[in-house]
Write a protein that holds these residues in place. Structure first.
Motif, PDB file in Angstrom:
ATOM      1  N   GLN A 153       0.824  -1.271   0.025  1.00  0.00           N
ATOM      2  CA  GLN A 153       0.049   0.052  -0.071  1.00  0.00           C
ATOM      3  C   GLN A 153       0.977   1.101   0.024  1.00  0.00           C
ATOM      4  OE1 GLN A 153      -2.349  -1.016   3.327  1.00  0.00           O
ATOM      5  NE2 GLN A 153      -4.237  -1.517   2.408  1.00  0.00           N
ATOM      6  N   LEU A 176       2.139   1.748  -3.357  1.00  0.00           N
ATOM      7  CA  LEU A 176       1.267   2.232  -4.347  1.00  0.00           C
ATOM      8  C   LEU A 176       1.038   3.893  -4.117  1.00  0.00           C
ATOM      9  CD1 LEU A 176      -1.265  -0.685  -4.345  1.00  0.00           C
ATOM     10  CD2 LEU A 176       0.286  -0.052  -6.233  1.00  0.00           C
ATOM     11  N   ARG A 177       0.964   4.172  -2.956  1.00  0.00           N
ATOM     12  CA  ARG A 177       0.918   5.544  -2.720  1.00  0.00           C
ATOM     13  C   ARG A 177       1.882   6.398  -3.351  1.00  0.00           C
ATOM     14  NH1 ARG A 177      -1.216   3.838   2.448  1.00  0.00           N
ATOM     15  NH2 ARG A 177       0.552   3.764   3.254  1.00  0.00           N
ATOM     16  N   ASP A 178       3.244   5.948  -3.204  1.00  0.00           N
ATOM     17  CA  ASP A 178       4.394   6.451  -4.025  1.00  0.00           C
ATOM     18  C   ASP A 178       4.272   6.551  -5.424  1.00  0.00           C
ATOM     19  OD1 ASP A 178       7.034   7.597  -3.140  1.00  0.00           O
ATOM     20  OD2 ASP A 178       7.786   6.050  -4.701  1.00  0.00           O
ATOM     21  N   ILE A 179       3.696   5.409  -5.776  1.00  0.00           N
ATOM     22  CA  ILE A 179       3.661   5.321  -7.413  1.00  0.00           C
ATOM     23  C   ILE A 179       2.570   6.126  -7.856  1.00  0.00           C
ATOM     24  CG2 ILE A 179       2.656   3.901  -9.141  1.00  0.00           C
ATOM     25  CD1 ILE A 179       3.915   1.446  -7.842  1.00  0.00           C
ATOM     26  N   ASP A 180       1.527   6.381  -7.192  1.00  0.00           N
ATOM     27  CA  ASP A 180       0.403   7.316  -7.461  1.00  0.00           C
ATOM     28  C   ASP A 180       0.642   8.904  -7.573  1.00  0.00           C
ATOM     29  OD1 ASP A 180      -1.229   5.214  -7.699  1.00  0.00           O
ATOM     30  OD2 ASP A 180      -2.247   5.302  -5.774  1.00  0.00           O
ATOM     31  N   GLY A 181       1.712   9.226  -6.859  1.00  0.00           N
ATOM     32  CA  GLY A 181       2.382  10.459  -6.915  1.00  0.00           C
ATOM     33  C   GLY A 181       3.706  10.754  -7.820  1.00  0.00           C
ATOM     34  N   SER A 182       3.871   9.731  -8.529  1.00  0.00           N
ATOM     35  CA  SER A 182       5.091   9.762  -9.179  1.00  0.00           C
ATOM     36  C   SER A 182       5.052   9.679 -10.878  1.00  0.00           C
ATOM     37  CB  SER A 182       6.091   8.539  -8.943  1.00  0.00           C
ATOM     38  OG  SER A 182       6.521   8.494  -7.705  1.00  0.00           O
ATOM     39  N   GLN A 221       2.200   5.438 -15.416  1.00  0.00           N
ATOM     40  CA  GLN A 221       1.099   5.197 -16.415  1.00  0.00           C
ATOM     41  C   GLN A 221       0.717   3.710 -16.519  1.00  0.00           C
ATOM     42  OE1 GLN A 221       3.789   7.360 -17.935  1.00  0.00           O
ATOM     43  NE2 GLN A 221       2.197   8.861 -16.947  1.00  0.00           N
ATOM     44  N   HIS A 222       1.749   2.974 -15.889  1.00  0.00           N
ATOM     45  CA  HIS A 222       1.448   1.403 -15.625  1.00  0.00           C
ATOM     46  C   HIS A 222       2.343   0.929 -14.726  1.00  0.00           C
ATOM     47  CE1 HIS A 222      -0.665   1.443 -19.848  1.00  0.00           C
ATOM     48  NE2 HIS A 222       0.444   1.943 -20.158  1.00  0.00           N
ATOM     49  N   ARG A 270      -6.400  -2.878  -9.317  1.00  0.00           N
ATOM     50  CA  ARG A 270      -5.544  -1.896  -9.696  1.00  0.00           C
ATOM     51  C   ARG A 270      -5.200  -2.288 -11.319  1.00  0.00           C
ATOM     52  NH1 ARG A 270      -3.166   2.496  -6.410  1.00  0.00           N
ATOM     53  NH2 ARG A 270      -2.120   2.859  -8.367  1.00  0.00           N
TER      54      ARG A 270
END
Length: 241
Positions: A17, A20-26, A29-30, A54
């Motif tokens: 989790q 994923l939070r870090d990914i969502d702010g980075s 695209q995939h 996801r």
């Protein structure tokens, strides 16, 4: 285009989790997982449900292989076998169906994704491979970049002119040279074994031809407590410290 490549979540929902939070702010695209989403940690089913929610692409890791092909169960030591039995019993029919649909390799955006070692092994470890075998593997595939996991460590290997060289790859951004091939070990989200207990993953920036190591802090104490509460070996929890 920016692709997040993750590996070896191993049922660690807290780490997943946070990643994923870090990914969502980075600006990603995939997301692609190179396997071992399950096992060791206490929440394999929740991890798989989140992967499904996801729409994350994933290949088979050796732990998923044991679900899909029971003959591989004997590949694990007795302690892991006992834990895997409990893990498998907690997987939903939907998750089992997802695992049975997972491929052993993915080829996307001109690159290859496999759990252990190319062309498609989920069992071979990078540290077992000498230079000659690494070079030979790239003669057997068409892709210049191959992303792997399995060892729970970060590695960047440049293959050029019959030689394979390990490059520094512990933090920051590394540029991928156009005249070389690369084997990229993306570390572990849920059970790092590189001396840094933060979750790891890699961002591949296709336009910039670069890979970036990301290190993410998460609630380790909660993940440890859940492992112990599940009755799993204390050694599985100790690895997270």
């Amino acid at each position: 285009m920016r692709i997040a490549v993750i590996a070896d979540i191993h049922g660690n929902l807290e780490a997943f989790q946070s990643v994923l939070r870090d990914i969502d702010g980075s600006g990603i695209q995939h997301i692609v997982s190179v396997g071992d989403n399950i096992g060791y940690g206490a929440e394999s089913e929740a991890v798989m449900a989140l992967i499904r929610e996801r729409g994350i692409l994933s290949v088979l890791g050796n732990h998923e292989m044991a679900v899909r092909y029971p003959r591989f169960f004997k590949w694990f030591n007795p302690q892991v076998q006992a834990t895997l039995q409990s893990t498998f019993a907690g997987l939903s029919s939907q998750t089992l169906a997802d695992i049975h649909r997972m491929p052993s390799l993915l080829i996307r955006w001109g690159s290859r994704f496999v759990h252990g070692f190319p062309p498609k092994s989920p069992f071979l470890y990078l540290y077992q491979m000498r230079e000659r075998k690494i070079c030979r593997a790239f003669h057997r595939i068409d892709e210049k970049h191959c992303f792997i996991g399995h060892t729970h460590e970060l590695n960047l290997i440049r293959v050029r002119g019959g030689s394979a060289r390990y490059l520094p790859f512990s933090r920051g951004v590394a540029v991928l040279e156009n005249d070389a091939a690369y084997l990229i070990n993306v570390g572990s989200v849920g059970q790092p074994r590189d001396g840094d207990n933060r979750a790891k993953y890699v961002i591949w920036d296709i336009s910039a031809s670069s890979v970036e190591v990301r290190r993410v802090s998460y609630d380790i104490d909660t993940a440890i407590r859940k492992i112990l509460d599940a009755g799993y070996p204390e050694s599985f929890a100790a690895r997270l410290r």
